[in-house]
Design a protein around this motif. Structure first.
Motif: not given
Ligand SMILES: Nc1nc2c(c(=O)[nH]1)N[C@H]1C(S)=C(S)[C@@H](COP(=O)(O)OP(=O)(O)OC[C@H]3O[C@@H](n4cnc5c(=O)[nH]c(N)nc54)[C@H](O)[C@@H]3O)O[C@H]1N2
Ligand SMILES: Nc1nc2c(c(=O)[nH]1)N[C@H]1C(S)=C(S)[C@@H](COP(=O)(O)OP(=O)(O)OC[C@H]3O[C@@H](n4cnc5c(=O)[nH]c(N)nc54)[C@H](O)[C@@H]3O)O[C@H]1N2
Ligand code: SF4
Ligand SMILES: [Mo]
Length: 731
Positions: A653-660, A706-709, A605-610
């Motif tokens: 093209s890519v897609r981001m997916r959260s743990p949920k 994709v920020m589950d929490g 997994t990757f830490r999501l920064l923005y």
């Protein structure tokens, strides 16, 4: 046109018209017939201020008839300094956009389905009033919540206070500057305020923690920063990513995400070990220095280097620049500070403590003493005292300085400490701005009533029972802007053109709603000019002058810097700057900032920064015709080693997916060494799911989706959003 060209009179032209068939066969005309031109209607310049972000720069709008021709930076407005950013210049493109919300709407399908019918304002406001009255009768006025952002919010807040609800909050606190405000307040007992009161004009060194100036395009701050740099001020940037500003730095520290405080502690260690702190300031104005000294005794650059994964030599190199500049150092307090939870308020404490021990508090080249123009508030009729808001009633976040939006969401979901049954959402797209979208949607489903006031059909409007379309900022009055850091000033927002649609300003919506609910006396003015006249009474400012000039500057009443001989009683319990905070200790928090490392990204997994793009503000500009043309989508940054391991290529093209399992995208992959491995980065605000935004719909990806929490900061009550991990897949 050259002198040799024929000038043809109308008569000669008519005489020559026999030649027309020959001309039609391809003979080139080398003259332009003189046609009497209709005289142009006069142009007018109207002063106002921008609302495309909350820097609220002064604007001079050139208009003809009901059209805005051009928007220019107001030369006298301190936030504009005669310039607008790219977003500000594009503002007029919203005006005649068919995607705008054009008239009030009432839901006809299920809530969230996005089916509405057109109604008149009377019906829309009566529907809101009936629902509010019903909920107030059953649950008390505190069951009504206002969530707002932007200039019109003040009037809705006034309406809520008059109707008896204390529950008003904005994402600009718990999703933005909450930890920073609380950290600085605990240390200095002062509000930091906006704009950040930083003395760029005299600074000798600027230290940025994140703060990606240039991408974050707060107009006058970027201008001041550029001037300081040109003057030769040093620049130190901490950012795991090689941001635009990091690429210009003297020292760039690509710190491991969440490790800024370790570097700050090492600088405190060096300051004390080398006796390079401001002993005079420390002894006169602070408490807890001996505790701090003991706290950082072992926080050597070598220790910090291990935490932050940057060379100790670079931490020292940066320190040399800071030391040489002291006390003329800006430790930028940041703005969006809700990153990692409890560590955020502690990081802000670190920034504040460094500012203090280097003597940069209210000092030339450091933090300066801000001063707002003092314009008396409107003489609102007295209202009954309000009950406690939901955070206060539950006793959580005793050190928070504002109510949290997420607290309102929690109370909606749990009914505790008191139930929230209706949301009035003004100028805030909660689907994009609150982490844990599933919780937001569940809360929206659970509510008895939802009213949304917006200018375009962003995602949140889909959840409304009633949509109240607001005038755009170029079409309306708003409350006076009384900001100021160095120069106190008053600025006016006034209509430049009239809305071509059936939209209204927030002040009028609030006033009319009050009337529908039988509390019309709470807004004792007829026209907005009446309101403004009342506010300006006794100030020596004539409304006519303010209308003509847009901005009036006021003389300062306080000195911008601290007079050390005269002293100052800080508004903290000790009356001093609190390096050690008894207040925090009493609440069970670390009284000195303790560094807590952030966990690594779980394997795969990757830490999501923005962050920001200079051409967009959150999710509010993606559908602007000009800004959409310039930047239609965000992309996802990934390190080449990570891309290779996943078999992904630059540009695909890519897609981001959260743990949920929540997904967002597709968006293009940007493979770059400008970010470290284990991290991905994207610009916030894209991936809009509202079909009503015809240009922006489904362009790019949404970080929020994709920020589950979030990681709760129990000190400020804010939601740390950089503890989310995602997987990335090709599409
Ligand atoms: N153009 C434009 N300008 C804006 C806005 C906008 O939407 N568009 N929004 C405005 C608003 S409301 C705000 S709050 C500000 C936000 O802007 P800032 O306050 O500048 O936001 P930050 O989160 O500090 O900056 C984002 C940077 O933090 C870096 N970062 C991520 N994690 C870490 C870390 O652990 N340590 C360090 N040192 N850096 C890290 C990211 O790589 C990124 O470069 O921008 C304002 N200006
Ligand atoms: N995942 C993630 N979440 C974030 C952030 C992030 O970077 N990433 N940033 C955080 C920060 S720093 C902040 S400050 C907040 C911002 O959060 P919000 O203030 O909620 O920002 P937007 O999402 O732009 O929502 C603005 C809404 O106001 C509408 N609007 C625009 N102009 C007007 C107007 O004149 N009148 C009315 N009535 N409506 C108008 C827009 O159409 C849009 O629906 O988000 C926070 N949340
Ligand atoms: S910084 Fe840009 S978008 Fe923000 S108020 Fe100023 S001109 Fe408008
Ligand atoms: Mo923000």
């Amino acid at each position: 046109m050259g002198a040799s060209r024929h000038r043809l009179t109308r008569r000669a032209f008519l005489g020559a018209s026999a030649a027309a068939p020959a001309l039609a066969k391809g003979v080139r005309l080398d003259f332009r017939p003189l046609r009497p031109r209709a005289p142009l209607l006069p142009e007018r310049d109207v002063s106002t201020f921008c609302e495309l972000c909350f820097w609220n720069c002064g604007v001079i709008a050139r208009a003809r008839k009901n059209r805005v021709l051009e928007l220019m930076g107001h030369p006298d407005h301190p936030h504009a300094q005669g310039k607008l950013c790219g977003r500000g210049q594009a503002g007029a493109a919203f005006l005649r956009d068919a995607d705008r919300l054009q008239y009030p709407l009432i839901r006809v399908g299920e809530r969230g389905e996005g089916k509405f019918k057109r109604v008149g304002w009377k019906t829309a406001l009566q529907t809101v009033a009936q629902a509010f009255a019903r909920i107030k009768a059953a649950h008390g006025a505190e069951a009504l919540a206002l969530i707002y952002h932007g200039s019109g919010g003040a009037f809705l807040r006034q309406f809520f206070a008059a109707y008896g609800s204390p529950n008003a909050a904005g994402p600009s606190y718990a999703q933005c500057r909450g930890p920073r405000d609380v950290g600085f307040h605990l240390t200095f007992g002062e509000k930091l305020g906006s704009p950040e009161p930083l003395d760029f004009e005299r600074t000798k060194a600027m230290v940025l923690f994140g703060s990606h100036l240039g991408e974050n395009a707060h107009n006058s701050q970027v201008q001041a920063f550029v001037k300081a740099r040109r003057r030769g001020a040093s620049l130190v940037v901490l950012d795991p990513r090689l941001s635009t500003v990091a690429s210009k730095a003297d020292v760039w520290l690509p710190v491991k995400p969440g490790s800024d405080l370790a570097v700050m502690l090492a600088w405190m260690h060096l300051a004390i070990a080398e006796h390079a702190y401001d002993a005079d300031f420390v002894s006169r104005f602070t408490v807890g220095f001996e505790d701090l000294k003991a706290h950082v005794a072992d926080k050597t650059p070598e220790w910090a280097a291990k935490q932050a994964e940057v060379p100790a030599a670079d931490i020292r190199r940066a320190w040399e620049r800071i030391r040489a500049a002291g006390p003329a150092v800006i430790f930028h307090p940041g703005r969006h500070a809700t990153w990692y939870g409890e560590a955020d308020t502690q990081r802000a404490r670190g920034q504040a403590i460094l500012t203090a021990i280097l003597g940069a508090f209210w000092a030339p080249g450091g933090l300066l003493r801000p001063e707002r123009a003092t314009i008396p508030p409107f003489p609102w009729p007295p209202a009954a005292p309000l009950p406690k808001d939901v955070d206060k009633a539950s006793g959580r976040f005793p050190l928070a300085t504002e109510l949290t939006t997420t607290g309102l969401r929690d109370a909606t979901l749990t009914g505790k400490p008191t139930p929230i049954k209706a949301w009035y959402v003004h100028g805030s797209n909660l689907i994009q701005s609150l982490p844990d979208v599933a919780a937001t949607e569940e809360a929206l489903k659970k509510l008895d009533f939802v009213v949304v006031s917006d200018v375009q059909p962003t995602e949140i409007t889909r959840w409304a029972d009633v949509i109240l379309p607001e005038d755009l900022y170029l079409e309306r009055y708003d409350d006076l802007q009384t900001a100021g850091t160095v120069e106190p000033f008053v600025a006016l927002r006034q209509p430049v053109v009239q809305s071509p649609f059936d939209t209204r300003p927030a002040w009028r919506i609030a006033k009319d709603l009050a009337k529908e609910l039988g509390i019309g006396d709470a807004f004792p003015f007829e026209t907005f000019e009446d309101y403004l006249e009342a506010r300006l009474t006794g100030t020596g400012i004539a409304l006519a002058d303010l209308k003509a000039q847009g901005v009036v500057k006021r003389p300062r009443k306080t000195a911008p810097y601290l007079d050390r001989a005269e002293g100052y009683a800080f508004h903290t319990p000790s009356g001093k700057v609190e390096l050690f905070s008894e207040t925090m200790k009493a609440q069970g928090f670390d009284p000195l900032p303790v560094y807590q490392p952030q966990p690594d990204a779980p394997a795969g997994t990757f830490r999501l920064l923005y962050g920001r793009s200079p051409l967009h503000t959150f999710g509010r500009t993606q559908n602007n015709p000009i800004l959409h043309d310039l930047e239609p989508s965000n992309d996802l940054w990934m390190h080449p080693a990570d891309a290779a391991a996943l078999g992904l290529k630059d540009g695909q093209s890519v897609r981001m997916r959260s743990p949920k399992g929540r997904t967002s995208g597709p968006l293009p992959l940007h493979v770059t060494e400008r970010i470290p491995t284990g991290v991905v980065y994207t610009v916030h605000g894209f991936g809009q799911r509202s079909k009503g935004l015809k240009r922006a719909f489904a362009m790019g990806g949404s970080d929020t989706e994709v920020m589950d929490g979030y990681r709760l900061d129990p000190i400020s009550g804010s939601t740390g959003m950089r503890g989310n991990f995602v997987t990335i897949e090709g599409v």
